[in-house]
Design a protein around this motif. Sequence first.
Motif, PDB file in Angstrom:
ATOM      1  N   LYS A 170       0.820  -1.125  -0.085  1.00 36.59           N
ATOM      2  CA  LYS A 170      -0.109  -0.128  -0.033  1.00 36.59           C
ATOM      3  C   LYS A 170       0.959   1.187  -0.050  1.00 36.59           C
ATOM      4  N   LEU A 171       1.893   1.462   0.978  1.00 33.30           N
ATOM      5  CA  LEU A 171       2.583   2.574   1.180  1.00 33.30           C
ATOM      6  C   LEU A 171       3.892   2.669   0.229  1.00 33.30           C
ATOM      7  N   GLY A 172       4.489   1.236  -0.172  1.00 32.24           N
ATOM      8  CA  GLY A 172       5.841   1.331  -0.823  1.00 32.24           C
ATOM      9  C   GLY A 172       6.926   1.199   0.338  1.00 32.24           C
ATOM     10  N   VAL A 173       8.128   0.616  -0.145  1.00 26.27           N
ATOM     11  CA  VAL A 173       9.144   0.614   0.772  1.00 26.27           C
ATOM     12  C   VAL A 173       9.636   1.622   1.142  1.00 26.27           C
ATOM     13  N   LEU A 174       9.758   2.798   0.456  1.00 28.53           N
ATOM     14  CA  LEU A 174      10.534   3.840   0.626  1.00 28.53           C
ATOM     15  C   LEU A 174       9.635   4.409   2.064  1.00 28.53           C
ATOM     16  N   GLU A 175       8.256   4.406   2.110  1.00 29.45           N
ATOM     17  CA  GLU A 175       7.676   4.650   3.357  1.00 29.45           C
ATOM     18  C   GLU A 175       8.065   4.223   4.479  1.00 29.45           C
ATOM     19  N   LEU A 176       8.163   2.828   4.362  1.00 29.64           N
ATOM     20  CA  LEU A 176       8.636   1.617   5.513  1.00 29.64           C
ATOM     21  C   LEU A 176       9.771   2.291   5.969  1.00 29.64           C
ATOM     22  N   LYS A 177      10.532   2.782   5.032  1.00 32.68           N
ATOM     23  CA  LYS A 177      12.070   3.122   5.557  1.00 32.68           C
ATOM     24  C   LYS A 177      12.027   4.475   6.419  1.00 32.68           C
ATOM     25  N   LYS A 178      11.103   5.011   5.817  1.00 33.28           N
ATOM     26  CA  LYS A 178      10.818   6.244   6.523  1.00 33.28           C
ATOM     27  C   LYS A 178      10.485   6.100   8.176  1.00 33.28           C
ATOM     28  N   GLN A 179       9.463   5.279   7.961  1.00 33.57           N
ATOM     29  CA  GLN A 179       8.776   4.940   9.504  1.00 33.57           C
ATOM     30  C   GLN A 179       9.929   4.501  10.258  1.00 33.57           C
ATOM     31  N   LEU A 180      10.912   3.609   9.883  1.00 38.69           N
ATOM     32  CA  LEU A 180      12.044   2.900  10.543  1.00 38.69           C
ATOM     33  C   LEU A 180      13.147   3.885  11.101  1.00 38.69           C
ATOM     34  N   ASN A 483      21.832 -17.035  15.459  1.00 43.60           N
ATOM     35  CA  ASN A 483      22.932 -16.297  14.631  1.00 43.60           C
ATOM     36  C   ASN A 483      22.761 -15.785  13.367  1.00 43.60           C
ATOM     37  N   LEU A 484      21.860 -16.412  12.720  1.00 49.97           N
ATOM     38  CA  LEU A 484      21.510 -15.985  11.304  1.00 49.97           C
ATOM     39  C   LEU A 484      20.286 -14.978  11.502  1.00 49.97           C
ATOM     40  N   ARG A 485      20.469 -13.950  11.412  1.00 55.45           N
ATOM     41  CA  ARG A 485      19.463 -12.903  11.635  1.00 55.45           C
ATOM     42  C   ARG A 485      18.716 -12.672  10.354  1.00 55.45           C
ATOM     43  N   VAL A 486      17.507 -12.189  10.657  1.00 56.59           N
ATOM     44  CA  VAL A 486      16.609 -12.034   9.322  1.00 56.59           C
ATOM     45  C   VAL A 486      15.735 -10.543   9.377  1.00 56.59           C
ATOM     46  N   PRO A 487      16.623  -9.430   9.231  1.00 53.76           N
ATOM     47  CA  PRO A 487      16.075  -7.842   9.057  1.00 53.76           C
ATOM     48  C   PRO A 487      15.175  -7.796   8.223  1.00 53.76           C
ATOM     49  N   PHE A 488      15.297  -8.455   7.176  1.00 55.65           N
ATOM     50  CA  PHE A 488      14.338  -8.130   5.949  1.00 55.65           C
ATOM     51  C   PHE A 488      13.119  -8.533   6.347  1.00 55.65           C
ATOM     52  N   LEU A 489      12.684  -9.977   6.804  1.00 57.22           N
ATOM     53  CA  LEU A 489      11.599 -10.617   7.109  1.00 57.22           C
ATOM     54  C   LEU A 489      10.931  -9.780   8.295  1.00 57.22           C
ATOM     55  N   SER A 490      11.805  -9.452   9.188  1.00 54.29           N
ATOM     56  CA  SER A 490      11.599  -8.899  10.625  1.00 54.29           C
ATOM     57  C   SER A 490      10.721  -7.726  10.125  1.00 54.29           C
ATOM     58  N   CYS A 491      10.954  -6.768   9.247  1.00 52.23           N
ATOM     59  CA  CYS A 491      10.069  -5.839   8.877  1.00 52.23           C
ATOM     60  C   CYS A 491       8.481  -6.163   8.630  1.00 52.23           C
ATOM     61  N   PHE A 492       8.351  -7.044   8.223  1.00 58.85           N
ATOM     62  CA  PHE A 492       6.885  -7.778   7.939  1.00 58.85           C
ATOM     63  C   PHE A 492       6.354  -8.560   9.134  1.00 58.85           C
ATOM     64  N   MET A 493       7.099  -8.461  10.061  1.00 59.10           N
ATOM     65  CA  MET A 493       6.665  -9.488  11.112  1.00 59.10           C
ATOM     66  C   MET A 493       6.675  -8.512  12.472  1.00 59.10           C
ATOM     67  N   GLY A 494       6.237  -7.393  12.569  1.00 57.18           N
ATOM     68  CA  GLY A 494       6.149  -6.586  13.663  1.00 57.18           C
ATOM     69  C   GLY A 494       7.559  -5.954  13.915  1.00 57.18           C
ATOM     70  N   GLY A 495       8.632  -6.118  13.038  1.00 57.26           N
ATOM     71  CA  GLY A 495       9.872  -5.415  13.521  1.00 57.26           C
ATOM     72  C   GLY A 495       9.864  -3.748  13.378  1.00 57.26           C
ATOM     73  N   ILE A 496       9.142  -3.303  12.580  1.00 58.55           N
ATOM     74  CA  ILE A 496       8.928  -2.002  12.525  1.00 58.55           C
ATOM     75  C   ILE A 496       8.457  -1.198  13.841  1.00 58.55           C
ATOM     76  N   GLU A 497       7.630  -1.980  14.479  1.00 54.33           N
ATOM     77  CA  GLU A 497       7.183  -1.379  15.831  1.00 54.33           C
ATOM     78  C   GLU A 497       8.224  -1.619  16.945  1.00 54.33           C
ATOM     79  N   THR A 498       8.733  -3.206  16.915  1.00 56.95           N
ATOM     80  CA  THR A 498       9.525  -3.294  18.133  1.00 56.95           C
ATOM     81  C   THR A 498      11.123  -3.119  17.833  1.00 56.95           C
ATOM     82  N   GLY A 499      11.400  -3.102  16.535  1.00 49.74           N
ATOM     83  CA  GLY A 499      12.937  -2.816  16.332  1.00 49.74           C
ATOM     84  C   GLY A 499      13.727  -4.125  16.646  1.00 49.74           C
ATOM     85  N   ILE A 500      13.053  -5.137  16.864  1.00 50.17           N
ATOM     86  CA  ILE A 500      13.870  -6.475  17.434  1.00 50.17           C
ATOM     87  C   ILE A 500      13.756  -7.304  16.175  1.00 50.17           C
TER      88      ILE A 500
END
Lengths: 776, 234
Positions: A170-180, A483-500
């Motif tokens: 809906k918003l595009g990735v740039l908007e998500l980056k802005k939120q982050l 040990n194998l982190r997943v920052p990309f997936l985390s963006c779509f699993m609530g990571g934008i809110e938690t940062g974790i």
Amino acid sequence: MNYTNSQITEMAKTLFKTNRAKKRLDGWFISKRAELEFEKENSALSGEMRKAKALCKIAEILPLNIDENQIFAGTQDDGFARSYALINPSFKVEEFSGYCDPTAVFGDIEPSEEIPAGEIERVRNEFSKTDYVKQLDAAYAGCENYTKEVAFFVEQVTGHLIPDFRAALKLGVLELKKQLEEKGGAGREAFSASLDAVLILADRYRTTAQEQLENATGDNRARLEKMVEALERVPRYGARDLYEAIQSFILLWQVMCLEQTPNPFAFSVGNADRIFEPYRNGLDRESAAALFKHLLVFYNVADRSWAISQNVILSGRDKDGNDLTNECTYALLDAYYDMNLPQPILSVKLHKNTPQKLYRELGRFFFSAGVLTPSLFNDDSLYEVLSSHGVDVEDLPDISVAGCQEPLIMGKDNGNTTNSWLNLPKVLELTLTGGYSTITGEKLVEFKKADLKNIKEEFFKNLEVICDEMAKAANAASCALSNLRVPFLSCFMGGIETGIDLRDTQRQGTKYNGSGCLIHGTSVVADSLTAIEKLLNERPQDADKLIDALKADFKGYEELKDFLFSADKFGNGIKKVDELTAEIADRAADIVAARKNYLGNSFRPDFSSPSTHLLYGYWVGATPDGRPARDMINYGVDPLYGSAENGLGLRTLSVLGLPFNKMNGGYASHLGVDPKYFTADTYEEKGMEFYSRIVKPLFFNEMKKGVSPFYLYVNVTTPEILRKVLANPEKYAPSGIYIMRIHGTFVNFLDLSPAIQQDIIKRLDPKSASIGDCQC
Amino acid sequence: MRIFQKGFNFSQDGPGNRLVIHLQGCNFKCPWCSNPEGMEIQGRKCEEVSVKELFDYIVHTSLLFFDGGGVTFTGGECTVQHNELLSLLKMLHEEGINTAVETNASDPRLCELLPYIDYLIADIKHTDDEIHKKYTGVSNKTVIKNISSVLLQGRQLHLRIPLINGFNTDPKPFFDFFCAYPTENAVLEILPYHEYGKSKWTEEYTVKNGFVNEKTLNYFTSEIGKSGITIIST
């Protein structure tokens, strides 16, 4: 684009054939090598940032291609290796070991000029030195005695989640980056960096399309122009129509899979009809279906559709019970039916207010030979089960399925679903023998030999011990994987809110978290305890022969075996054994749920056995119910094949007594239904018959107290039909595709290993699912 | 009570989803029988239970009696175990469980069961006594008497004719019979001959050419329909 819907369809079908002709999958190796190199050179970065940057690197170097039949740019082929056991023709039940070697995948790639054997070995060695592999080795080493004959099994869970891409669409990735960036913090910085990977990929695809445009003419030119236009827009910005939404979705999916290469199995789409409906903008059903056909082809990787267990779920209800079926539901069904592909698998959520139209439209799937069938979920029950396990009401409409049948909340739930696997019949064996295997004679655990008179309580006591060890090992595997982190997936699993990061084992990155435990063999244990009781009651003088008979796999004890086999069995509507089965399930679920994962959240009881009823059965000696050594144990919550012989009604009665409220991790159940029981003239009418005879009694029986069953998959066929297909595939499956359901997924029956083909035939178990009173 | 088979079916032997219990033993010996294992009065492989045990079992399965369903007793010929069946039907009636009985209507004491039967299914194989006796081994006098009586009472009745080539494909006698009685509350189901049970016969299977063609079936159905009885299929 200037293409008609039928031309778009033809292109999708040709594209699928092209995919099936692919015999090599090298992308995962190229990606893994690049990642290892990058990580070695950037060890000072945080795990999340290192992964984010490595992902961008992969997006920059990965060879890309746009086939002349693609209307959307993107592929998930580079995420996967040709190594999934069930569809590997060389798979053998007896070769299963209770150890998951993360470096074994390097043995599944054939050396080539570009990737010589030495290079494969070098990268494998490099990988084996990582903390991940070392910690995982240690986790397995700590539980070897329990796993080598599969009292339990543990694994690190990759894939098996349902990302929520709706905001990105809906918003595009740039908007998500802005939120982050606005929210800030180290985690979000890495997440934002990881999102660059999809922008890099989109730009590279756009450049590739532009290059192809130079020599393109006519319709082909229009196709590429449309693609270039879309790639300029998405996923950078929000999608404006269905075409752009699908394009955006595909690229996001591609990067998500690359992030977990080579094991991104069982990622699932979620409620696809609801994801895409906002972008349909009045597009008619047929035109929407044509576009969706290309989305479906995207999910099929190479010659055997190696990306297995990717689930698309449709329909369902809102929190007030209103139906949520929309035009995209039907367009997706049309696309599925016409394409009939091995992936992605299809599920449908049903509820009391599901419109008849949906049942009528599903009829064609169930009653066309060799055509895929959706697995069915009872959304009303899922609401009850998940809300009673802490899911907020507003999240319930987003119940989806990851992989085979595990219910999770799209974008909010890290269920770590296949983390642990528990083999109840093996625990019973060890209880009966005082810790000795009746397969190998080896002492595996320090158990006291149980008195038969008290066998049930001794079994549960030992189950507590086994589950303690299992939870410890499972958590160690999860910690290794962190040990194998997943920052990309985390963006779509609530990571934008938690940062974790969602794999963080110290802090919870997702709204919901748990770890799965697949509990195997409930009915074999209940039938066995019933047989032991019969033995003690009717032939107490023979009780001391039981263990010797089991050790001998009943050789020399045939008469005793027949006696034990004649005891009541689950699945026949017999009150006592049905209640005992329910008690076993209930107490096993409680024991599992009392174990805590790395974050202190409960393990989730999941009564499913995705072909592991074969693998684990192979390590279980003869059981007191008369089952021979190494034979399969029962599938999911179903009766053991051959045990229920009084038809579907009585089998349903048995099943209705099980404690579905405790199965918040999910469960599996299968019916092999003979098509002759459905006599209506049209697919639509047969769809309604299917509702009346199969779905309603099981899911929507108003006389059932408590939580109703919530899952079922069926194969409407007979053993005879399948034997004919195997004997003469040219005649019965001229396209080379004959789709069957096997546990939660569907597969091309002809792609399966022979052991699994025979398992499917055996488990059709026609007497257990006959409709009518078996007189004809 | 002696049972040789039980299972559920939907809306075929009575309304809704039903537990169908086949009681052992039959007083007829129809050569086309699809359940020959149910003929012997004692039975070799049947399950023996008390009336109370069977009652408890039926109550246990009542969770699946949806859409107006319940339990159906068939056979064999269920009225061969008349006394036990009567006791059981009374208990089920008391419990509020819907009961159906599928019978060859030859039980002279059938009327005693009727108050406890919610849905009655009765075979009428032939109206001619001699032919009936020749093929089934038993006179049809009681059958006709019972069916006539039920029709005259005007209670619900689901009649069945197993239509067999060379035995009963002439519609005239049936037409005449139905014209002679009130049939407003009766329905008729015509069951064309099949051989689903042939493989279960341990004695020689003597029916040589029992199948009826579509033309015969249609003619039979339409002629009988002229009597005014409602014809159904399940």
